[in-house]
Design a protein around this motif. Structure first.
Motif, mmCIF file in Angstrom:
data_model
loop_
_atom_site.group_PDB
_atom_site.id
_atom_site.type_symbol
_atom_site.label_atom_id
_atom_site.label_comp_id
_atom_site.label_asym_id
_atom_site.label_seq_id
_atom_site.Cartn_x
_atom_site.Cartn_y
_atom_site.Cartn_z
ATOM 1 N N MET B 284 0.839 -1.201 0.000
ATOM 2 C CA MET B 284 0.000 0.000 0.000
ATOM 3 C C MET B 284 0.871 1.247 0.000
ATOM 4 O O MET B 284 0.575 2.231 -0.668
ATOM 5 N N LEU B 285 1.971 1.184 0.747
ATOM 6 C CA LEU B 285 2.853 2.353 0.835
ATOM 7 C C LEU B 285 3.553 2.600 -0.499
ATOM 8 O O LEU B 285 3.421 3.664 -1.109
ATOM 9 N N THR B 290 4.480 5.730 -4.942
ATOM 10 C CA THR B 290 5.210 5.787 -6.207
ATOM 11 C C THR B 290 4.290 6.183 -7.354
ATOM 12 O O THR B 290 4.713 6.844 -8.291
ATOM 13 N N ALA B 291 3.039 5.785 -7.255
ATOM 14 C CA ALA B 291 2.114 6.115 -8.340
ATOM 15 C C ALA B 291 2.040 7.620 -8.569
ATOM 16 O O ALA B 291 1.837 8.082 -9.688
ATOM 17 N N ILE B 292 2.224 8.373 -7.502
ATOM 18 C CA ILE B 292 2.101 9.831 -7.624
ATOM 19 C C ILE B 292 3.132 10.393 -8.591
ATOM 20 O O ILE B 292 2.863 11.341 -9.320
ATOM 21 N N ARG B 299 1.871 2.870 -16.219
ATOM 22 C CA ARG B 299 2.724 2.673 -15.044
ATOM 23 C C ARG B 299 1.999 3.082 -13.777
ATOM 24 O O ARG B 299 2.089 2.412 -12.757
ATOM 25 N N MET B 300 1.261 4.173 -13.881
ATOM 26 C CA MET B 300 0.510 4.625 -12.713
ATOM 27 C C MET B 300 -0.476 3.539 -12.287
ATOM 28 O O MET B 300 -0.590 3.215 -11.104
ATOM 29 N N SER C 618 8.410 9.677 -3.077
ATOM 30 C CA SER C 618 7.870 9.130 -4.312
ATOM 31 C C SER C 618 8.955 9.047 -5.370
ATOM 32 O O SER C 618 9.138 8.023 -6.026
ATOM 33 N N ALA C 619 9.697 10.126 -5.518
ATOM 34 C CA ALA C 619 10.739 10.141 -6.536
ATOM 35 C C ALA C 619 11.805 9.095 -6.226
ATOM 36 O O ALA C 619 12.333 8.443 -7.115
#
Lengths: 201, 483, 651
Positions: B284-285, B290-292, B299-300, C618-619
């Motif tokens: 979930m994390l 990462t999707a953001i 990919r998202m 995220s990056a």
């Protein structure tokens, strides 16, 4: 005095491990493939010791006889640059080796635990005159017909996939269709045009 | 020796599918390039036939055959039916995409059917060997499908990665299964379960094997840290194949978990529960965060899938019948949403153009309000906003976890889904608030448009009236898992 | 038509209007769109009137309309609870919404998104009605989220303005913080009461009044306190109480009718309504009420100060709304729920009036909102002026205008309260009266009096707004004058709410208020001699002195009190605080609740490209995806290693 079977087992096991290390460390891909062959041989030797004759033979016949030969052909034809594959080996070694060692340590803890070692001793003695191959043959097409058929389907997928991925008609192919050649008519080859005659200069 | 012919009635759907696909394989040889539509039609007919066998043959009670290797229970019937439906929709969505890219070939259809067969085998597997064979059947077909676009380096690379990593995962799984075999002396799920319950199996070896089994399973589901193949495969594969990879195999993976962990290793629940908690929280994390940062929508969605699978695990790890039913509801809901999302991507693509960048969705509302609205429904459902099926899916797994007494996990999951809501809403923002960069009119086949509409409306309707599906899942699970 | 189907008609008529205008707006055209939506809302208003008559004849209703789903023993259904509290809210919502619909015809006439706008505001009306009519927590939550969503859409209605996009993200994210609290509260209720139905929960509430739970193991806290505070966090988000108020001033980026409908009259009062509805729960926790009281009082006073220095006419009204919401919250804290609802009602009228009046001015000034460029508009826009004057008098609490009654009742209730923090609250609401009167008349004087300060071109085009704009103003002005006078006796002093609101004996001011009640006349007479009235007069006088007579004085003050001015100008640094603390990722400061505020950082990355915590994470995670197969395989092996180590740790 060391038990003879244990001696044999140790010999096979050591060679097997050494061959395994050889597969990943050999500089020459052909050597690596040959090490793999050696690993298969010793592995089948271990199976023989367990009285699994059919499996031992199958391993030699299929893997050594067919798969590895094919593999060697490919390796020799492709001229793989192993040094490029080994780039960064030293860079990643410490981390990789660290995790590997920890894994080995953990696995050793399990394998050497008391319960684990008692497992082998309780094996029933095998009856004398029983044919491994015959027994396998008896159940393969009866009790195990479902997995057997599934394995067949997997092979079919492999064939379809291999053909779908490799077969294609090249655009510059010089292939000719004999049926068309036979059916050819003069008009297809020669076009007669009427031209006005021109005077000589 | 004596051998009784096994009862073939429960296996009719699989047999029919195999026969039909062999027939299509041969028939396709005689179909000329211009009539390739026939192959497509035959494939759809085969699916309809399989579905027919599944529906008509349903008995409502668990049956086993082939000496207990094959089990046919309500859960299997329901999951297979969903898988067949998903494949049928997937083929319909990808028809024109495939035609434009030279993928509209017999092999494509046959490989999809092979993969479906693999899924059905896995769903009904009651024996480690069969489970593994089903898995390989699915993996191999998927691998070939991913690589089917030979000229694309990206596809080939994705297929290569999938192949190697799947082999590694299979190795881990087999290693684990062999440990279990060593400890219990059987490959049959029921016997394994009995052996563990009787206490004759050594717990150390069992849990040791369990670690590897969970790793192998986690790879199939694509959860962290066994998820690395997911984004690359989603992006690299042709979108039609991505659509397939993201839907039906997840059903198989769910069944895989149910059969192995719940069916065979149910009494080790306290051991696998803590493993799944880690995997689920990480998924979930990593998935949501990462999707953001993604700019490619495929990919998202890959990362979104990872986080969805983390949620799915929540239902399984709660270790109760209600939790399993919630997870089943989740997987069905997820398949519906994923079908819709990729269906829209396929619809927007055209010859020589893949609508796989987020920017391709800019101003979609101005270009085609209907499609934008459908995508809106799908996105809010993925984000888990109320009055969509995604909301109930999340709600039901979370309430199962709450019942299991893991409140902190619920809080984590809610936080993660709040982060996740952001990137789904960004798609909505792009569609509704930005100016289109590309004003090419959107053309799509009528069947594609209608089916997308039905798909999105199903998400909405199941959000308003989720009761029948909830009941179905609960009934399937209770009838199957207590048998 | 049976009452049952009439109940259904109330929310469904606006929904139908919204769907028609939204999906077939192009086909219906502009006139068609506003006709269907106005028709829907008008129908809804009329039905509400009929229901109100029925309710006061004694016919209450509580029951499911349709069952959504039931899992094991939990049933989720759509149901209505029709009682005096609900009906009051229904009347306020539908009436204000109807006025705003009519007004919009004039205000938005040149806007390309005309149909979309009507669709949104009708959708909002539907959501709000679902919220107030709910008889269970799930439906309440649905309405809660739905009004939030529409508000989000409407704040960003002019999505080409970057400030509007920023404002709507801000509103959305801040509300997420509140919603998380609300959701956790509902979750706790479900876990401990086993039901989501109001009636069941309220019935069981006294039984668990003394239960405790352990948030941190070892230190038990009262269950009711935790539940109530969590629910109140939800109310803080929606009703913009400090410190979750930061979104409301920015929400003024939306079109003015929205500011009037959503951000003054209805949605922001949802929190007040919810707490009143939950009165059986709040009555059981003194701690929670004390928290409510203190937060409300702080909001009432500090937000009023900010109103003084604003120059944007809409922002003045916005801060005044914040402050008035604070007053309502104070009343809730003092257990005077009927008074809070009473103030909610009167405030809805006069604040909508002020907003629409401001909108009328803005419309006439060609979307100029800065008061420094106005002045002397009285001549040009007499109707707007008179109605704005009525609104300001009502806001300042001058008898006999509506605001006087509700505000005085609040002050008296607080004075009678004995909760911890009541003394502070009394001071805050008293001081707030002066400040309120000052800034509202400052606004009135700067806009309508004095010399015209606009440019020539604008002045030439100044004229009174068309009737679609002035009619709602007049219609809203009437209740702004009489609503307080007419309603205080039955609503606050009488038994208007019946069983809809629970006040335990001995809790706070309402009982005192009722004992001292001797009729409207006596109340007014008492009010004129009491301190708040004179504070209000003093506020007006100061405003007149500074902005009509000695206009140089404010500048002198500003120069002398530069520090104070800077503090106010930066809105007590709330925004800066949020940006610095969260953007810096200072974990020590952020509590679990605030960490959700990190969400706003994400928009920082996406919108501004500025670096921040989640964005960086995220990056970084993205970079892990190297594409090298051996990295992937290694991570898998490492995963196995972790799982195995986990087992060793456990064993």
């Amino acid at each position: 005095m060391i038990d003879f079977p244990i001696l044999i087992f140790s010999a096979f096991a050591l060679v097997l491990l050494a061959a395994g290390v050889g597969v990943i460390t050999a500089r020459n891909p052909v050597h690596a493939a040959l090490f793999l062959v050696l690993a298969f041989f010793t592995g089948s030797g271990l199976w023989l010791m367990l009285e699994a004759e059919f499996l031992a033979i199958a391993l030699v016949l299929v893997y050594v006889g067919a798969v590895m030969v094919l593999f060697l052909f490919v390796v020799m034809m492709l001229n793989i640059d192993l040094d490029r594959l080994r780039e960064g080996f030293w860079k990643h070694l410490p981390l990789g080796a660290g995790v590997a060692l920890l894994m080995v340590a953990e696995m050793l803890l399990v394998v050497t635990s008391k319960q684990f070692s008692t497992l082998g001793s309780s094996l029933p003695p095998s009856p004398g005159n029983i044919s491994n191959t015959r027994e396998l043959g008896l159940v393969l097409y009866t009790d195990y017909v479902y997995p057997f058929e599934l394995a067949a389907v997997i092979l079919l997928v492999a064939i379809v996939a291999a053909i779908a991925l490799t077969l294609r008609r090249r655009k510059d192919s010089k292939h000719l269709d004999p049926a068309w050649q036979v059916r050819v008519r003069a008009s297809d080859r020669i076009r007669i045009v009427s031209m006005r005659s021109e005077k000589d200069q | 020796m004596t051998f009784a012919t096994p009862n073939l009635v429960p296996v009719y759907p699989e047999i029919f599918l195999l026969v039909a696909l062999s027939a299509i394989l041969i028939a396709d040889l005689f179909v000329s390039e211009t009539h390739r539509f026939l192959t497509y039609a035959y494939t759809q007919l085969a699916l309809v036939g399989t579905a027919g066998f599944l529906v008509l043959g349903a008995t409502g009670v668990p049956l086993t055959t082939f000496g207990g290797m094959f089990v046919d229970d309500p859960m299997a019937r329901t999951l297979k039916l969903v898988a067949v439906l998903a494949v049928a929709l997937m083929l319909a969505y990808s028809r024109s995409y495939n035609q434009q890219r030279g993928l509209f070939r017999g092999e494509f259809h046959v490989l999809i059917l092979f993969a479906l067969l693999g899924i059905m085998v896995m769903v009904s597997a009651n024996h480690f060997l069969v489970l593994y064979l089903g898995l390989e059947l699915l993996s191999l077909s998927m691998c070939a499908l991913i690589a089917l676009q030979r000229d694309s380096a990206q596809s080939t690379e994705a297929a290569m990665k999938y192949f190697v990593l799947a082999a590694l995962a299979s190795g881990l799984l087999l290693y684990g299964l062999s440990m279990l075999y060593g400890a219990t002396g059987s490959l049959q799920m029921a016997l394994v379960s009995n052996s563990i319950l009787s206490g004759s199996a050594d717990p150390a070896i069992l849990v040791f094997g369990l670690v590897f089994v969970v790793a192998g399973l986690a790879f199939k589901l694509g959860v962290v840290p066994f998820h690395m193949w997911v984004p690359d495969v989603y992006e690299g594969a042709p979108t039609a194949v991505t659509l397939f990879v993201s839907t039906a195999p997840k059903i198989a993976a769910f069944a895989f978990f149910m059969r192995l962990l719940v069916g065979a290793l149910g009494s080790l629940v306290s051991d696998w529960q803590s493993m799944l908690v880690i995997v689920s929280v990480l998924s979930m994390l990593v998935g949501n965060v990462t999707a953001i940062a993604q700019t490619n929508i495929k990919r998202m969605l890959a990362y979104s899938t990872i986080s969805h699978m983390g949620f799915l695990l929540l239902g399984i790890l709660s270790g109760s019948l209600g939790g399993y039913a919630a997870a089943m509801f989740y997987v069905v809901a997820y398949v519906l949403m994923s079908l819709g999302a990729f269906g829209v991507i396929l619809l927007l693509g055209r010859e020589g153009f893949e609508a796989d960048q987020l920017d391709d969705f800019k101003g979609l509302n101005k270009r085609n309000p209907w499609v934008a609205f459908m995508m809106l429904l799908i996105m809010i459902s993925m984000a888990g906003v109320p009055v969509s099926v995604g909301f109930f899916a999340k709600l039901s797994v979370l309430s199962a976890v709450l019942d299991a007494g893991m409140t902190w996990l619920v809080v984590v999951a809610v936080l993660m889904s709040l982060i996740g809501a952001f990137y789904y809403l960004r798609v909505i923002k792009l569609m509704y608030m930005d100016e289109p960069e590309d004003t090419t009119p959107i053309v799509a086949e009528a069947d594609h448009r209608i089916l997308i509409g039905l798909n999105a409306l199903a998400i909405l309707v199941l959000g308003i009236l989720p009761q029948p599906l909830i009941d179905l899942c609960l009934a399937s699970i209770t009838q199957s898992m207590r048998g | 038509m049976s009452m049952h189907s009439l109940y259904l008609l109330v929310p469904l008529a606006p929904l139908a209007g919204s769907l028609l205008a939204g999906l077939f707006g192009r086909q219906l055209g502009r006139a068609g769109s506003h006709t269907v939506t106005i028709l829907g809302v008008a129908l809804s208003f009329l039905a509400s009137l009929v229901i109100a008559r029925d309710v006061f004849a004694g016919h209450l209703f509580n029951g499911p309309v349709y069952t959504w789903l039931s899992v094991e023993d939990i049933t989720m259904s759509v149901g209505f609870l029709i009682d005096p509290l609900t009906v009051t809210m229904m009347l306020v919502v539908t009436f204000v919404s109807l006025m705003v619909h009519i007004y919009t015809i004039g205000y938005m006439e040149e806007d390309p998104g005309y149909q979309r706008f009507f669709s949104y505001i009708s959708l909002f009306t539907f959501s709000m009605l679902m919220l107030v009519m709910a008889n269970n927590f799930l439906q309440l939550f649905f309405g809660w989220e739905a009004v939030g969503l529409v508000s989000y859409l409407l704040i960003g209605f002019w999505y080409t303005r970057p400030t509007a996009i920023y404002a709507n993200l801000k509103a959305f994210l801040v509300n997420r913080v509140g919603d998380l609290g609300f959701l956790l509260g509902i979750g706790l209720i479900l876990a401990h009461f086993g039901s989501l139905d109001y009636a069941t929960v309220f019935e069981r509430a006294p039984l668990v009044a003394h239960d405790t739970i352990e948030l941190v193991s070892g230190s038990p806290v009262s269950l009711m306190t935790v539940v109530c505070i969590l629910l109140f966090i939800g109310a803080m988000g929606k009703s913009a109480q400090m410190p979750l108020h930061v979104w409301l001033p920015d929400s003024m980026e939306g079109p003015t009718p929205i500011s009037a409908l959503i951000h003054a009259a209805t949605m922001v009062t949802a929190g007040i309504f919810m707490v009143s509805r939950m009165s059986p729960l709040f009555e059981l926790s003194e701690t929670a009420r004390s928290v409510v009281l203190v937060i409300g009082a702080s909001t009432a006073l500090f937000m009023a100060f900010l109103g003084i220095i604003q120059n944007d006419i809409k922002r003045v009204v916005a801060y005044s709304t914040l402050s008035q919401l604070g007053y309502m919250t104070v009343a809730l804290g003092a257990s005077a729920y009927p008074v809070a609802i009473f103030h909610l009602g009167t405030h809805a009228f006069f604040k909508a009036l002020l907003f629409l009046g401001a909108g009328s001015v803005i419309h006439a000034m060609h979307h100029e909102q800065d008061m420094r460029n106005m002045g002397g508009l009285r001549k040009y826009m007499p109707i707007t002026y008179v109605t704005a004057l009525i609104g300001s008098l009502a806001l300042s609490g001058i008898p006999p205008f509506a605001g006087f009654f509700s505000k005085d009742a609040i002050i008296e209730a607080v004075q009678a309260s004995s909760l911890p923090g009541a003394g502070y609250a009394t001071f805050a609401v008293m001081a707030g009266v002066f400040v309120t009167a000052f800034y509202s008349f400052r606004m009135l004087f700067m806009t309508f009096h004095g010399k015209p300060r606009m440019d020539e071109h604008t002045r030439e085009h100044l004229h009174e707004s068309p009737w679609v704009i002035t009619l709602p103003l007049i219609l809203l002005a009437i209740p702004s004058v009489v609503a307080g006078y007419m309603a205080i006796d039955p609503m606050v002093m009488g038994n208007y709410f019946g069983n809809a609101i629970t006040v335990l004996p001995g809790n706070g001011g309402l009982h005192v208020l009722r004992e001292e009640w001797h009729g409207v006349g006596a109340f007014m007479a008492h009010g004129v001699t009491a301190l708040p009235f004179w504070l209000a007069i003093a506020g007006i006088a100061c405003a007149a002195a500074f902005y009509l007579k000695w206009t140089g004085v404010p500048d002198i003050f500003m120069a002398r009190l530069r520090g104070l001015y800077t503090l106010l100008d930066n809105k007590y640094y709330f925004d800066r605080f949020n940006e610095i603390v969260f953007a810096g990722g200072a974990r020590e400061v952020g509590t679990g609740l605030w960490r959700v505020g990190d969400m706003r950082l994400i928009d920082g990355v996406m919108v501004n490209g500025s670096a921040n915590l989640v964005g960086r994470l995220s990056a970084r995670l993205r970079r892990v995806q190297t594409g090298y197969i051996y990295h992937y395989a290694f991570i898998m092996i490492f995963g196995v290693f972790i799982l195995m180590s986990l087992w060793f740790v456990k064993a």
